[in-house]
Scaffold this active site. Sequence first.
Site, PDB file in Angstrom:
ATOM      1  N   GLU A   9       0.865  -1.182   0.000  1.00 51.96           N
ATOM      2  CA  GLU A   9       0.000   0.000   0.000  1.00 51.96           C
ATOM      3  C   GLU A   9       0.901   1.231   0.000  1.00 51.96           C
ATOM      4  OE1 GLU A   9      -2.409  -0.258   3.545  1.00 51.96           O
ATOM      5  OE2 GLU A   9      -2.222  -2.434   3.479  1.00 51.96           O
ATOM      6  N   ARG A  53      -6.903  -1.577  -5.101  1.00 49.89           N
ATOM      7  CA  ARG A  53      -7.757  -0.587  -4.450  1.00 49.89           C
ATOM      8  C   ARG A  53      -7.107   0.787  -4.594  1.00 49.89           C
ATOM      9  NH1 ARG A  53      -8.540   0.159   2.038  1.00 49.89           N
ATOM     10  NH2 ARG A  53     -10.223   1.696   2.016  1.00 49.89           N
ATOM     11  N   TYR A  55      -7.757   4.874  -3.472  1.00 38.28           N
ATOM     12  CA  TYR A  55      -8.602   5.691  -2.603  1.00 38.28           C
ATOM     13  C   TYR A  55      -7.837   6.887  -2.057  1.00 38.28           C
ATOM     14  CZ  TYR A  55      -6.332   2.804   1.058  1.00 38.28           C
ATOM     15  OH  TYR A  55      -5.426   2.140   1.859  1.00 38.28           O
ATOM     16  N   ASP A  57      -6.669   8.682   1.181  1.00 36.44           N
ATOM     17  CA  ASP A  57      -6.425   8.341   2.575  1.00 36.44           C
ATOM     18  C   ASP A  57      -6.468   9.605   3.428  1.00 36.44           C
ATOM     19  OD1 ASP A  57      -5.997   6.560   4.627  1.00 36.44           O
ATOM     20  OD2 ASP A  57      -3.829   6.508   4.388  1.00 36.44           O
ATOM     21  N   GLU A  63      -3.891   6.956  -2.314  1.00 39.30           N
ATOM     22  CA  GLU A  63      -3.277   5.692  -1.901  1.00 39.30           C
ATOM     23  C   GLU A  63      -3.657   4.596  -2.883  1.00 39.30           C
ATOM     24  OE1 GLU A  63      -2.679   2.704   1.913  1.00 39.30           O
ATOM     25  OE2 GLU A  63      -3.327   4.778   2.209  1.00 39.30           O
ATOM     26  N   THR A  66      -1.916  -2.575  -3.947  1.00 39.64           N
ATOM     27  CA  THR A  66      -1.852  -3.586  -5.001  1.00 39.64           C
ATOM     28  C   THR A  66      -2.830  -4.718  -4.715  1.00 39.64           C
ATOM     29  OG1 THR A  66      -0.167  -4.975  -3.944  1.00 39.64           O
ATOM     30  CG2 THR A  66       0.618  -3.152  -5.327  1.00 39.64           C
ATOM     31  N   TRP A 420     -11.950  -6.711  -0.140  1.00 46.15           N
ATOM     32  CA  TRP A 420     -10.930  -7.738  -0.349  1.00 46.15           C
ATOM     33  C   TRP A 420     -11.507  -9.151  -0.357  1.00 46.15           C
ATOM     34  CZ3 TRP A 420      -6.794  -5.972  -2.440  1.00 46.15           C
ATOM     35  CH2 TRP A 420      -6.301  -4.714  -2.106  1.00 46.15           C
TER      36      TRP A 420
END
Length: 461
Positions: A9, A53, A55, A57, A63, A66, A420
């Site tokens: 991340e 993902r 988004y 943060d 952010e 993977t 997830w």
Amino acid sequence: MDRRIFGIETEFGITFSSKDSRPLSPEEVARYLFRRVVSWGRSSNVFLANGSRLYLDVGSHPEYATAECDEIGQLIAHDRAGELILNELVAEAEKRLNLEGFAGSVYLFKNNTDSAGNSYGSHENYLIGRRGEFARLAEILIPFLVTRQLIAGAGKVHQNAGQANYSFSQRAEHIWEGISSATTRSRPIINTRDEPHADAELYRRLHVIVGDSNMSETTTMLKVGTIDLILRMVEDGVIMRDLRMENPIRSIREISQDLTGMAPVKLANGRVTNALEIQREYFEKVSEYLLTAGAHHALVPRIMDLWQRTLNAIEQQDFSSIETEIDWAIKKKLLDAYQAKNSLTLNSPRLAQIDLAYHDIATDRGLYYLLQKRGAVARVNEDGQAMAAIEAPPATTRAALRGKFVKAAQSAGRDYTVDWVHLKLNDQAHQTVLCKDPFRNTDERVDALIASLGTESDFSD
């Protein structure tokens, strides 16, 4: 665990530069950056067709997380794909800003600190078995993670009261605990919050948040590859000598500021050692383990070679053998050359600008990518692998199911919710598939869910 799930991340720094318009705050720039994302995802927190993902943060940092990867080369490709996806968003944001009277450039930095002293992170995720004592594993890993900056730091010119020094790590100054369930408030080395994103009876997620963000593919390979090897060794029952530190938080700062690797480190048992010796001990233990266990993937020999060469380079204080492979050494060579050419002191603003520009992810402007185009940095992958990962999820993990579902639902124009482990159609039946096995890349339930997208009677209009 011969086969492991990995994920990275990355939080990015963001700013807007313009000579003609008023300044824009990071929050304003981030809104422009994510406008396209919100338009199709109806949120600034979305899962993409490649399984990842994306988004916003805390603090308006973009952010990218993977998708689940089970090979290190695959992980590097998907980490790089995140940069390419964000670069596409930057191009669109700049066009929109220009139309609205803000002519300038959006910059995204893959680093860990800004000019105001704020820190943002690069978090690593490793799937581990539920069996075994997590606290004991953390005790084994923390001395390695405190000293890992020698082999995986991104490097930084630190300014303090008018004095400047070059350090291994950007993140070291912002870590406050060894282990904790917090990620932003106390910033521990290892986050203990138990969120496996998998079958909780079988698995746990090791969440490492101490590391620097890396530009170099080979540094990422070494960072992730060494942890994987140590985990594998511990899982096979190898006993490590007690290397617990008396004060790991003090040690991580002192180690960062000493490029010799020889700053004294006091252990909990009273013994005094140093970062170089601690890293050597882990290296020798893993080397001994591999003599009997063998390499479990093709990159292991390269990881072990680079690990040893980096420690040797630090011991000999000759970084020329690693100045194309380890981020802090690549950047130091750049800074040293510019400093000497222009007769500058280390606290020169021009050197601070180079330090920052190294982390600019724009492939036509960032210093790391200019070096890459000149062949001045080592590679793990070809460019095509990252390009492919923009659209295609890892084919060998659960991410393949998520990516296939997201792509199908978007093509069908259907409302859906994904995280997830869950795939859900927001129809009358609220059809949901729970994917608890991160290694499973085929699932008849997911196939049926996707097939239902084409059946009009299954949905309410």
